[in-house]
Scaffold this active site. Structure first.
Site, PDB file in Angstrom:
ATOM      1  N   HIS A 242     -10.099   6.748 -42.663  1.00  0.00           N
ATOM      2  CA  HIS A 242     -10.680   5.856 -43.685  1.00  0.00           C
ATOM      3  C   HIS A 242      -9.734   4.704 -44.067  1.00  0.00           C
ATOM      4  O   HIS A 242     -10.025   3.567 -43.728  1.00  0.00           O
ATOM      5  CB  HIS A 242     -11.129   6.600 -44.958  1.00  0.00           C
ATOM      6  N   ASP A 293     -18.160  10.668 -38.271  1.00  0.00           N
ATOM      7  CA  ASP A 293     -17.877  11.368 -39.523  1.00  0.00           C
ATOM      8  C   ASP A 293     -19.018  12.292 -39.969  1.00  0.00           C
ATOM      9  O   ASP A 293     -19.160  13.392 -39.461  1.00  0.00           O
ATOM     10  CB  ASP A 293     -17.515  10.320 -40.586  1.00  0.00           C
TER      11      ASP A 293
HETATM   12 ZN   LIG Z   1     -14.115  13.191 -42.900  1.00  0.00          ZN
END
Ligand SMILES: [Zn+2]
Length: 400
Positions: A242, A293
């Protein structure tokens, strides 16, 4: 392309062999961040509960916990296999599974303490996808079944799993810490030492949420990536998943230590997380990869496109992510998707087949094909996948 024993022997103009009209061959994409079971939330969490009109990452997480609570070794294996088959049909030939559901719902170990991790690995083998399996350390918060009682007991499981995975050509084992929310300073240090000692890939979620940064500042007096630097966590094998709210100092640390960033734009968009500082990551030479994800969508082209498109929205410019001496962002995005610079001799023969006759691509000039794929197409143009030189997805698998 000449292939022998699952490896690419030669790339270049073919002198012999079969020529397939209307097809192009490309390296398979690497899906560098996955929670396969979360695919079960697709379409099911796109509405608010009227009693709680404010919906965000934290309310989504409660619904994800309900799904995680009910998993069994069989349902993990089945849900993971379906997820990985979809990945192969979409053009991903490898996946990094960030695996944190370890134990029975009450937190006690299964008879085989690695039962759920092995269920993931067996699902990957069944689907035929290459797997980097990352058992994730979870010290506090979350559900009891996510947590291990101590670092030594967690690392014993990793030792056993690594031994079990030897001789399984598609399965590699690394290690991860869930986040600085779920793992404290002492655990981070020990996990980092272990990963560096055995030269293992080491991943962690960081800077996904503003609240995570505030909590880290109040507990440790530093931001998440600074804490990771202080605990020895950052190195050339480290991937920060991220990095959405990473500031300049944190990005400098990643660059200095040679760490990478994995962006998950479709999930980050769906969860309202924000958008990572992509231009600053490129400027600092920090390697970038992508992951689907939560699997709200599985499409490598869409992940790559989102990175550049969001950078354009924020900057008011076009072709923002230009590597030095390049005039288009496409090569940079493709390298991020492949995890390398393209097929070369010695690489595993992990390849995808693109249907050039698909209506989306039918009018595309050959020289524009890479950009047409990234900016104008979706996973529907993929009609086959090979892993280790074996055909693991054919047009029939995609419903004809
Ligand atoms: Zn994750």
């Amino acid at each position: 392309m000449t292939i022998e024993d699952g490896r690419i022997l030669e790339v270049g103009p073919a002198t012999e062999g079969e020529r397939l009209p209307g097809r192009a061959l490309a390296p398979g994409f690497a899906n560098d961040h996955s929670h396969a079971f979360q695919r079960g939330l697709r379409g099911a969490v796109e509405r608010i509960e009227p009693s709680r009109p404010h919906d965000d990452f934290w309310t989504w997480r409660e619904r994800m916990y309900v799904l995680a609570e009910g998993l069994t070794p069989n349902t993990v294996r089945e849900a993971t296999r379906r997820c990985y088959e979809e990945m192969l049909s979409a053009g991903f030939t490898s996946v990094t599974e960030f695996h944190y559901v370890h134990h029975r719902p009450d937190g006690t170990s299964y008879e085989d303490p690695n039962a759920l991790a092995k269920a993931v690995a067996l699902a990957a083998e069944g689907a035929g996808i290459r797997l980097l399996l990352l058992p994730v350390a979870y010290a506090r918060g979350g559900l009891p079944r996510f947590r291990d009682t101590s670092v030594p007991s967690f690392l014993r499981r990793i030792d056993d799993l690594r031994e079990w995975a030897e001789g399984r050509p598609l399965v590699e084992v690394g290690v991860a810490a869930h986040s600085v929310r779920a793992v404290g300073r002492a655990w981070l240090q020990e996990l980092a030492e272990y990963a560096h000692r055995y030269d293992l890939p080491l991943h962690v979620h960081a800077d996904e949420q503003r609240r995570e940064i505030e909590e880290c500042l109040s507990e440790h007096g530093v931001r998440p990536v600074e804490l990771l630097a202080h605990t020895g966590f950052l190195g050339a094998n480290t991937t920060i998943v991220h990095a959405t709210h990473a500031d300049a100092r944190e990005l400098d640390l990643l660059s200095e230590r040679g760490a990478s960033v994995c962006a998950c734009p479709t999930t980050e968009g769906n969860l309202g997380d924000g958008f990572l500082p992509a231009a600053e990551i490129l400027d600092r030479g920090i390697p970038l990869s992508v992951g689907s994800d939560s699997h709200v969508r599985i499409d490598p082209f869409e992940e790559l496109r989102e990175i550049e498109t969001n950078a354009r929205r924020l900057s008011g410019r076009r072709n923002v992510l230009l590597a030095e001496s390049e005039t288009s962002s496409t090569p940079y995005l493709l390298r991020a998707g492949w995890g390398n610079t393209g097929p070369k001799p010695g690489d595993p023969a992990d390849l995808i087949e693109i249907n050039l006759s698909h209506p989306v691509l039918a009018d595309t000039e050959a020289e524009n094909l890479p950009s047409a794929l990234v900016f104008g197409s979706g996973s529907g143009v993929i009609v086959g996948a090979w892993v280790d030189g074996q055909n693991v997805c054919a047009p029939d698998d995609k419903g004809g």
